[in-house]
Design a protein around this motif. Structure first.
Motif, PDB file in Angstrom:
ATOM      1  N   GLY A 154     121.144  46.799 -64.145  1.00 14.73           N
ATOM      2  CA  GLY A 154     120.283  47.491 -63.177  1.00 14.73           C
ATOM      3  C   GLY A 154     119.710  48.783 -63.728  1.00 14.73           C
ATOM      4  N   ASP A 155     119.469  48.816 -65.051  1.00 16.21           N
ATOM      5  CA  ASP A 155     119.018  50.055 -65.686  1.00 16.21           C
ATOM      6  C   ASP A 155     117.650  50.514 -65.196  1.00 16.21           C
ATOM      7  OD1 ASP A 155     121.313  50.402 -67.158  1.00 16.21           O
ATOM      8  OD2 ASP A 155     120.564  49.335 -68.908  1.00 16.21           O
ATOM      9  N   MET A 156     116.759  49.571 -64.925  1.00 17.65           N
ATOM     10  CA  MET A 156     115.417  49.952 -64.467  1.00 17.65           C
ATOM     11  C   MET A 156     115.488  50.682 -63.131  1.00 17.65           C
ATOM     12  SD  MET A 156     115.221  47.466 -66.757  1.00 17.65           S
ATOM     13  CE  MET A 156     115.374  45.855 -66.021  1.00 17.65           C
ATOM     14  N   ILE A 157     116.312  50.165 -62.223  1.00 15.37           N
ATOM     15  CA  ILE A 157     116.448  50.796 -60.902  1.00 15.37           C
ATOM     16  C   ILE A 157     117.137  52.147 -61.029  1.00 15.37           C
ATOM     17  CG2 ILE A 157     117.526  50.573 -58.625  1.00 15.37           C
ATOM     18  CD1 ILE A 157     117.185  47.553 -58.884  1.00 15.37           C
ATOM     19  N   THR A 158     118.206  52.204 -61.818  1.00 11.64           N
ATOM     20  CA  THR A 158     118.938  53.461 -61.998  1.00 11.64           C
ATOM     21  C   THR A 158     118.036  54.552 -62.562  1.00 11.64           C
ATOM     22  OG1 THR A 158     121.012  52.262 -62.383  1.00 11.64           O
ATOM     23  CG2 THR A 158     120.904  54.552 -63.127  1.00 11.64           C
ATOM     24  N   LEU A 159     117.267  54.204 -63.600  1.00  9.96           N
ATOM     25  CA  LEU A 159     116.390  55.197 -64.216  1.00  9.96           C
ATOM     26  C   LEU A 159     115.284  55.628 -63.252  1.00  9.96           C
ATOM     27  CD1 LEU A 159     116.536  56.511 -66.990  1.00  9.96           C
ATOM     28  CD2 LEU A 159     114.714  54.984 -67.750  1.00  9.96           C
ATOM     29  N   THR A 160     114.831  54.699 -62.411  1.00  9.38           N
ATOM     30  CA  THR A 160     113.804  55.033 -61.411  1.00  9.38           C
ATOM     31  C   THR A 160     114.341  56.041 -60.403  1.00  9.38           C
ATOM     32  OG1 THR A 160     112.689  52.894 -61.601  1.00  9.38           O
ATOM     33  CG2 THR A 160     112.373  54.107 -59.540  1.00  9.38           C
ATOM     34  N   LEU A 161     115.552  55.819 -59.920  1.00 15.51           N
ATOM     35  CA  LEU A 161     116.150  56.750 -58.959  1.00 15.51           C
ATOM     36  C   LEU A 161     116.360  58.126 -59.590  1.00 15.51           C
ATOM     37  CD1 LEU A 161     118.768  54.391 -57.244  1.00 15.51           C
ATOM     38  CD2 LEU A 161     116.578  55.170 -56.320  1.00 15.51           C
ATOM     39  N   MET A 205     106.483  52.596 -71.423  1.00 12.60           N
ATOM     40  CA  MET A 205     107.281  51.417 -71.736  1.00 12.60           C
ATOM     41  C   MET A 205     108.355  51.683 -72.785  1.00 12.60           C
ATOM     42  SD  MET A 205     106.280  49.113 -69.736  1.00 12.60           S
ATOM     43  CE  MET A 205     107.421  47.928 -70.450  1.00 12.60           C
ATOM     44  N   THR A 206     108.295  52.814 -73.494  1.00  9.13           N
ATOM     45  CA  THR A 206     109.224  53.030 -74.600  1.00  9.13           C
ATOM     46  C   THR A 206     110.679  53.081 -74.150  1.00  9.13           C
ATOM     47  OG1 THR A 206     108.842  55.422 -74.430  1.00  9.13           O
ATOM     48  CG2 THR A 206     107.548  54.209 -76.058  1.00  9.13           C
ATOM     49  N   ALA A 207     110.921  53.556 -72.934  1.00  7.89           N
ATOM     50  CA  ALA A 207     112.301  53.634 -72.452  1.00  7.89           C
ATOM     51  C   ALA A 207     112.921  52.259 -72.270  1.00  7.89           C
ATOM     52  CB  ALA A 207     112.357  54.389 -71.123  1.00  7.89           C
ATOM     53  N   PHE A 208     112.067  51.214 -72.162  1.00  4.59           N
ATOM     54  CA  PHE A 208     112.573  49.867 -71.938  1.00  4.59           C
ATOM     55  C   PHE A 208     112.548  49.024 -73.203  1.00  4.59           C
ATOM     56  CE2 PHE A 208     110.577  51.211 -67.866  1.00  4.59           C
ATOM     57  CZ  PHE A 208     111.748  51.374 -67.156  1.00  4.59           C
ATOM     58  N   GLY A 209     112.180  49.633 -74.345  1.00  2.52           N
ATOM     59  CA  GLY A 209     112.139  48.902 -75.599  1.00  2.52           C
ATOM     60  C   GLY A 209     113.488  48.920 -76.291  1.00  2.52           C
ATOM     61  N   ILE A 210     113.533  48.260 -77.453  1.00  2.00           N
ATOM     62  CA  ILE A 210     114.770  48.203 -78.226  1.00  2.00           C
ATOM     63  C   ILE A 210     114.848  49.350 -79.223  1.00  2.00           C
ATOM     64  CG2 ILE A 210     113.719  46.654 -79.934  1.00  2.00           C
ATOM     65  CD1 ILE A 210     117.407  46.596 -78.896  1.00  2.00           C
TER      66      ILE A 210
END
Length: 294
Positions: free
Chosen positions: A153-160, A261-266
């Motif tokens: 759930g990293d996308m949601i956590t980072l959004t909050l 998008m860089t935060a979601f890359g490898i």
């Protein structure tokens, strides 16, 4: 041009949605003749701060597909695409999430990302360059890393986190702006803020925004270690280490992804002062962390 248009549309949506919510809640102006109404200011900042972060999350898949030119594999056209889809399906099943959309984006740089507001309806994409240069064990580990982001759930956590940080940046910037404006106009009798308020608020938002980005980046770096562990667990520890070692060989190349998008890359990272703003830890540290796992 497409990225500029998407940026403008996103910000327009934020203003419209936040304005509607504020009207529905009956929130009045946070500035009055008697000074700042702190309750109204906090609500105002919270609505705008969270709205921007949430809208970005909700349209993240749509934005990623268009800004990165992602080709979504609906029906595999060859053995490589079939292997990609089958591998993501296997990893998603192990992680206990719904099957993500699987895509390939046209970049010669080795990279991959995952995004989406719902862990059961996410998007996992890998670059054409990575598919050419990495072996299957390494690509599988990278896919496991991205599936790990989704499962955690990293996308949601980072959004909050981003929404809360945005709220306090706006809140304290306006308090600072009002204090500076009051000091500059202390001998005037006119009510309401002057130019000093807007200039000081803008400057304060820039400074506080820089500090806030360091906080968000710190949280982002923490989650990368968890995603690396997921790649090692769901796929292969040696494959994950091998993938990171290959990325080290390409470390001098600039990241060919939009900033959002860089935060979601490898891949990403940095040393010295740049490290404080990096969304990913240095590759050397990530490799050492994996090598220390039993």
């Amino acid at each position: 041009m497409m990225r500029i248009a998407l940026f403008l549309l996103t910000n327009l949506a934020v203003v419209l949605v936040a304005g509607i919510v504020l009207n529905l809640l009956g929130v009045k102006s946070y500035l009055s003749q008697s000074g700042i109404q702190y309750g109204s200011l906090l609500v105002f900042c919270f609505i705008f701060g969270m709205t921007g972060a949430i809208i970005s999350l909700l349209i993240s898949k749509w934005m990623a597909k268009r800004s990165m030119g992602v080709y979504v594999i609906e029906q595999p056209r060859n053995a490589e695409e079939k292997w990609l889809v089958d591998t993501v399906a296997e990893l998603a099943h192990k992680a206990g999430i719904g099957m993500p959309e699987v895509g390939v984006f046209p970049s010669d740089q080795s990279n991959a990302f995952a995004t989406g507001w719902n862990k059961n309806n996410a998007l996992v994409a890998v670059s054409a360059g990575m598919l050419r240069r990495f072996n299957k064990e390494e690509v599988k580990a990278v896919l496991g890393h991205e599936v790990g982001h989704v499962a955690n759930g990293d996308m949601i956590t980072l959004t909050l986190i981003q929404g809360v940080v945005n709220t306090f940046v706006m809140f304290f910037a306006r308090i600072i702006g009002y204090a500076v404006d009051s000091f500059l106009r202390r001998d005037e009798e006119s009510s309401g803020p002057g130019f000093g308020f807007y200039i000081a608020t803008f400057v304060a938002e820039m400074i506080l925004g820089i500090l806030a980005s360091m906080i968000v980046a710190w949280f982002s770096r923490r989650r990368e270690y968890r995603a690396d562990h997921a790649g090692a667990t769901l796929a292969s520890r040696f494959g994950m280490i091998g993938a990171l070692q290959r990325l080290m060989a390409e470390q001098g190349q600039p990241v060919q992804m939009p900033a959002e998008m860089t935060a979601f890359g490898i891949r990403n990272g940095g040393n010295s002062i740049a490290h404080l703003f990096a969304t990913h830890p240095p590759l050397e540290e990530r490799i050492r962390a994996l090598q220390s796992q039993q």
